[in-house]
Scaffold this active site. Structure first.
Site, PDB file in Angstrom:
ATOM      1  N   VAL A 173       0.857  -1.306   0.039  1.00 54.23           N
ATOM      2  CA  VAL A 173       0.039   0.003  -0.071  1.00 54.23           C
ATOM      3  C   VAL A 173       0.683   1.251   0.084  1.00 54.23           C
ATOM      4  CG1 VAL A 173      -2.059   1.182   1.244  1.00 54.23           C
ATOM      5  CG2 VAL A 173      -1.782  -1.242   1.085  1.00 54.23           C
ATOM      6  N   ARG A 231      13.678  -2.649   9.755  1.00 53.88           N
ATOM      7  CA  ARG A 231      14.160  -3.484   8.863  1.00 53.88           C
ATOM      8  C   ARG A 231      14.458  -2.964   7.162  1.00 53.88           C
ATOM      9  NH1 ARG A 231      10.244  -6.428  11.559  1.00 53.88           N
ATOM     10  NH2 ARG A 231       8.633  -5.132  10.276  1.00 53.88           N
ATOM     11  N   SER A 232      13.966  -2.038   7.075  1.00 50.67           N
ATOM     12  CA  SER A 232      14.201  -1.296   5.609  1.00 50.67           C
ATOM     13  C   SER A 232      14.445   0.040   5.752  1.00 50.67           C
ATOM     14  CB  SER A 232      12.694  -1.344   4.824  1.00 50.67           C
ATOM     15  OG  SER A 232      11.610  -0.431   5.543  1.00 50.67           O
ATOM     16  N   CYS A 235     -10.795  -3.195   2.637  1.00 50.90           N
ATOM     17  CA  CYS A 235     -10.469  -3.178   0.997  1.00 50.90           C
ATOM     18  C   CYS A 235     -11.735  -3.672   0.433  1.00 50.90           C
ATOM     19  CB  CYS A 235      -9.151  -3.790   0.506  1.00 50.90           C
ATOM     20  SG  CYS A 235      -9.017  -5.393   1.206  1.00 50.90           S
ATOM     21  N   GLN A 245     -10.578 -12.903  -3.082  1.00 51.44           N
ATOM     22  CA  GLN A 245      -9.244 -11.908  -2.811  1.00 51.44           C
ATOM     23  C   GLN A 245      -8.022 -12.378  -3.027  1.00 51.44           C
ATOM     24  OE1 GLN A 245     -11.922 -11.140   1.215  1.00 51.44           O
ATOM     25  NE2 GLN A 245      -9.829 -10.081   1.084  1.00 51.44           N
ATOM     26  N   LYS A 254     -15.597  -7.934   9.447  1.00 49.03           N
ATOM     27  CA  LYS A 254     -15.493  -6.407   9.202  1.00 49.03           C
ATOM     28  C   LYS A 254     -16.238  -5.873   8.297  1.00 49.03           C
ATOM     29  CE  LYS A 254     -10.370  -6.612   9.811  1.00 49.03           C
ATOM     30  NZ  LYS A 254      -9.029  -6.635   9.095  1.00 49.03           N
ATOM     31  N   ARG A 304      -9.613 -16.368  -0.397  1.00 46.62           N
ATOM     32  CA  ARG A 304      -8.159 -15.918  -0.921  1.00 46.62           C
ATOM     33  C   ARG A 304      -7.985 -16.761  -2.161  1.00 46.62           C
ATOM     34  NH1 ARG A 304      -5.931 -11.384   0.738  1.00 46.62           N
ATOM     35  NH2 ARG A 304      -5.609 -12.044   2.879  1.00 46.62           N
ATOM     36  N   HIS A 362      -9.363  -7.672  -6.257  1.00 45.38           N
ATOM     37  CA  HIS A 362     -10.360  -8.499  -5.389  1.00 45.38           C
ATOM     38  C   HIS A 362     -11.657  -8.546  -6.464  1.00 45.38           C
ATOM     39  CE1 HIS A 362      -7.697  -8.688  -2.173  1.00 45.38           C
ATOM     40  NE2 HIS A 362      -8.408  -8.078  -1.257  1.00 45.38           N
TER      41      HIS A 362
HETATM   42  P1  NAP Z   1       3.043  -4.919   3.802  1.00 45.65           P
HETATM   43  O1  NAP Z   1       3.431  -5.002   2.095  1.00 45.65           O
HETATM   44  O2  NAP Z   1       3.404  -6.164   4.358  1.00 45.65           O
HETATM   45  O3  NAP Z   1       3.688  -3.814   4.191  1.00 45.65           O
HETATM   46  C1  NAP Z   1       3.981  -3.306   5.427  1.00 45.65           C
HETATM   47  C2  NAP Z   1       4.592  -1.962   5.761  1.00 45.65           C
HETATM   48  O4  NAP Z   1       4.492  -1.832   7.178  1.00 45.65           O
HETATM   49  C3  NAP Z   1       6.009  -2.122   5.412  1.00 45.65           C
HETATM   50  O5  NAP Z   1       6.322  -0.884   4.886  1.00 45.65           O
HETATM   51  C4  NAP Z   1       6.610  -2.490   6.780  1.00 45.65           C
HETATM   52  O6  NAP Z   1       7.946  -1.919   6.864  1.00 45.65           O
HETATM   53  C5  NAP Z   1       5.873  -1.410   7.627  1.00 45.65           C
HETATM   54  N1  NAP Z   1       5.861  -2.009   9.103  1.00 45.65           N
HETATM   55  C6  NAP Z   1       5.868  -3.155   9.573  1.00 45.65           C
HETATM   56  N2  NAP Z   1       5.984  -3.307  10.784  1.00 45.65           N
HETATM   57  C7  NAP Z   1       6.547  -1.976  11.146  1.00 45.65           C
HETATM   58  C8  NAP Z   1       6.862  -1.329  12.341  1.00 45.65           C
HETATM   59  N3  NAP Z   1       6.993  -2.097  13.518  1.00 45.65           N
HETATM   60  N4  NAP Z   1       7.200  -0.090  12.431  1.00 45.65           N
HETATM   61  C9  NAP Z   1       7.169   0.686  11.233  1.00 45.65           C
HETATM   62  N5  NAP Z   1       6.653   0.232   9.998  1.00 45.65           N
HETATM   63  C10 NAP Z   1       6.348  -1.222   9.873  1.00 45.65           C
HETATM   64  O7  NAP Z   1       1.556  -4.846   3.892  1.00 45.65           O
HETATM   65  P2  NAP Z   1       0.405  -3.892   3.114  1.00 45.65           P
HETATM   66  O8  NAP Z   1      -0.599  -4.975   2.296  1.00 45.65           O
HETATM   67  O9  NAP Z   1       0.968  -2.781   2.452  1.00 45.65           O
HETATM   68  O10 NAP Z   1      -0.723  -3.358   4.234  1.00 45.65           O
HETATM   69  C11 NAP Z   1      -0.381  -2.370   4.998  1.00 45.65           C
HETATM   70  C12 NAP Z   1      -1.740  -1.952   5.868  1.00 45.65           C
HETATM   71  O11 NAP Z   1      -2.662  -1.723   4.968  1.00 45.65           O
HETATM   72  C13 NAP Z   1      -2.120  -3.073   6.804  1.00 45.65           C
HETATM   73  O12 NAP Z   1      -2.543  -2.673   7.943  1.00 45.65           O
HETATM   74  C14 NAP Z   1      -3.174  -3.873   6.015  1.00 45.65           C
HETATM   75  O13 NAP Z   1      -4.263  -4.479   6.613  1.00 45.65           O
HETATM   76  C15 NAP Z   1      -3.715  -2.713   5.255  1.00 45.65           C
HETATM   77  N6  NAP Z   1      -4.393  -2.848   3.913  1.00 45.65           N
HETATM   78  C16 NAP Z   1      -3.600  -3.379   3.185  1.00 45.65           C
HETATM   79  C17 NAP Z   1      -4.348  -3.581   1.660  1.00 45.65           C
HETATM   80  C18 NAP Z   1      -4.095  -4.433   0.695  1.00 45.65           C
HETATM   81  O14 NAP Z   1      -4.615  -4.768  -0.324  1.00 45.65           O
HETATM   82  N7  NAP Z   1      -2.673  -4.899   0.826  1.00 45.65           N
HETATM   83  C19 NAP Z   1      -5.689  -3.026   1.645  1.00 45.65           C
HETATM   84  C20 NAP Z   1      -6.181  -2.285   2.470  1.00 45.65           C
HETATM   85  C21 NAP Z   1      -5.527  -2.106   3.672  1.00 45.65           C
HETATM   86  P3  NAP Z   1       9.500  -2.849   6.585  1.00 45.65           P
HETATM   87  O15 NAP Z   1       9.730  -2.986   5.165  1.00 45.65           O
HETATM   88  O16 NAP Z   1      10.503  -2.195   7.464  1.00 45.65           O
HETATM   89  O17 NAP Z   1       8.981  -3.990   7.383  1.00 45.65           O
END
Ligand code: NAP
Length: 359
Positions: A31, A56-57, A145, A172, A229, A251, A258
């Site tokens: 995201v 980490r990043s 989403c 999804q 949700k 999934r 989706h």
């Molecule tokens: P993702 O690809 O796994 O990315 C997670 C992000 O969060 C990475 O940048 C990660 O950084 C960071 N992060 C994890 N732990 C952290 C910490 N302790 N402190 C600071 N940053 C941290 O996940 P995503 O799919 O983008 O989803 C992110 C959020 O959006 C979630 O809450 C998810 O439920 C929500 N969401 C996702 C979608 C979707 O389609 N993917 C849709 C709606 C909502 P690092 O690289 O440093 O680990």
């Protein structure tokens, strides 16, 4: 649920109409990456962009607007002087940092589920309940989403004839579980094609040439968290606390976008042609409903695009008051990043308005 403690004066409801200091929390994620792209594509006026993530990043470089930006680890001082935080780093990270960022004066638009059902926090889909955005106290929640995509199709129909009950099944994509899940689907698909045994590490089961029920925690009533949700968030967004909705979330081995099969029951018959016309004109919706060519929405039609595609609108043969439809939407885009940026755009003060005045 943690109630939001921050209290903002009404004069702080809008974002100032000037280039903003924007922090993207979770900038390295699926995201977060989409947020960065959309800020650029939509020419969002950014004075400074702060990409934040975990240690980490931290230190990694990101390209944005032709420049290299360095990801910083999130810490309290990162929010000083920030106008807008677009958070997408998961619920526990948002619970830790969003109230601090809001207390420091930033507006936080949060993609996680941390605050969605908090009565003090608006849950906003700009095409459906834009007015809710103006009642925030520093944090606005972006809905789940699948719920965003569904609400875009339900709202225009409900405005014409109230909905009584919805039964929805979701299909999804892997990317809904983040960037690593998307990569796992790619690599395990290669493993299967090469005759190997796929072993998943990110998702609970291999998604390669497979599908499984959504793995969010199961509740005592037999539904999983994702399904509930959809019920509770749809009710909150549409302002319909009595709405009856039952979801089954699955999934599927799609990389991105989706899909949802939706059965919508009204209190009276809803002519199909009327529903089609309403959806064709609805903001954020694209009609793809070609019965002659047997051509209806597919995930690839909407990947990387803004609208939710709706089609196969038909009378439910088993219930005279119900319609069936099918929809597909890019959940990283409209289901997360785009919706968040549209909320911010909604709140940018009209030129010439008195500083900070909300409607
Ligand atoms: P993702 O690809 O796994 O990315 C997670 C992000 O969060 C990475 O940048 C990660 O950084 C960071 N992060 C994890 N732990 C952290 C910490 N302790 N402190 C600071 N940053 C941290 O996940 P995503 O799919 O983008 O989803 C992110 C959020 O959006 C979630 O809450 C998810 O439920 C929500 N969401 C996702 C979608 C979707 O389609 N993917 C849709 C709606 C909502 P690092 O690289 O440093 O680990």
């Amino acid at each position: 649920m943690t109630a939001v403690q921050t209290s903002l004066s009404p004069s702080s409801v809008c974002l100032p109409n000037r280039p903003l200091r924007v922090a993207v929390l979770g900038a390295s994620g699926a995201v977060g990456q989409e947020l960065l792209q959309l800020l650029e594509q939509r020419r969002f006026r950014v004075a400074e962009l702060l990409p934040l993530a975990s240690p980490r990043s931290a230190g990694q470089s990101l390209g944005w607007q032709g420049r290299a930006l360095t990801i910083q680890p999130v810490e309290a001082s990162a929010f000083e002087g920030v106008d807008l935080v677009l958070a997408s780093a998961g619920g526990s990270v948002s619970r830790q940092w969003a109230p601090l960022a809001a207390a420091a004066g930033a507006l936080v638009i949060d993609n996680s589920s941390a605050f969605r059902m908090d009565p003090e926090v608006p849950l906003v889909v700009p095409e459906v309940n834009p007015e809710a955005a103006f009642s925030h106290r520093g944090i606005i929640a972006n809905p789940n989403c699948t719920t965003i995509l569904l609400s875009l199709a339900l709202a225009p129909l409900h405005a014409r004839r109230p909905i009584r009950r919805v039964v929805v099944s979701t299909y999804q994509s892997a990317s809904g579980a983040g960037a690593r899940a998307m990569e796992e689907l790619r690599s395990l698909s290669r493993t299967v094609l090469d005759g190997g045994e796929p072993v998943s590490e990110v998702l609970p089961h291999s998604l390669a040439f497979n599908l499984f029920l959504h793995n969010s925690p199961l509740q005592p009533n037999g539904y999983c968290e994702e399904e509930l949700k959809m019920l509770h968030e749809t009710r909150k967004i549409m302002g319909t606390p009595e709405l009856r909705l039952s979801a089954t979330c699955v999934r599927v081995p799609v990389l991105r976008a989706h899909s949802e099969a939706v059965n919508i029951e009204f209190h009276e018959p809803f002519p199909v042609e009327e529903a089609r016309a309403l959806l064709a004109a609805a903001p954020g919706v694209e009609l793809l409903d070609d019965f002659d060519a047997n051509r209806f929405p597919m995930p690839t039609d909407v990947t990387g695009r803004d609208p939710v595609a709706v089609g196969r609108i038909r009378q439910d043969l088993s219930e005279p008051n119900a319609l069936e439809l099918w929809l597909c939407g890019d959940q990283i885009r409209k289901g997360a990043a785009l919706n968040a940026i549209q909320i911010a755009e909604l709140l940018i003060e009209a030129p010439g308005a008195q500083a900070g005045g909300g409607p």
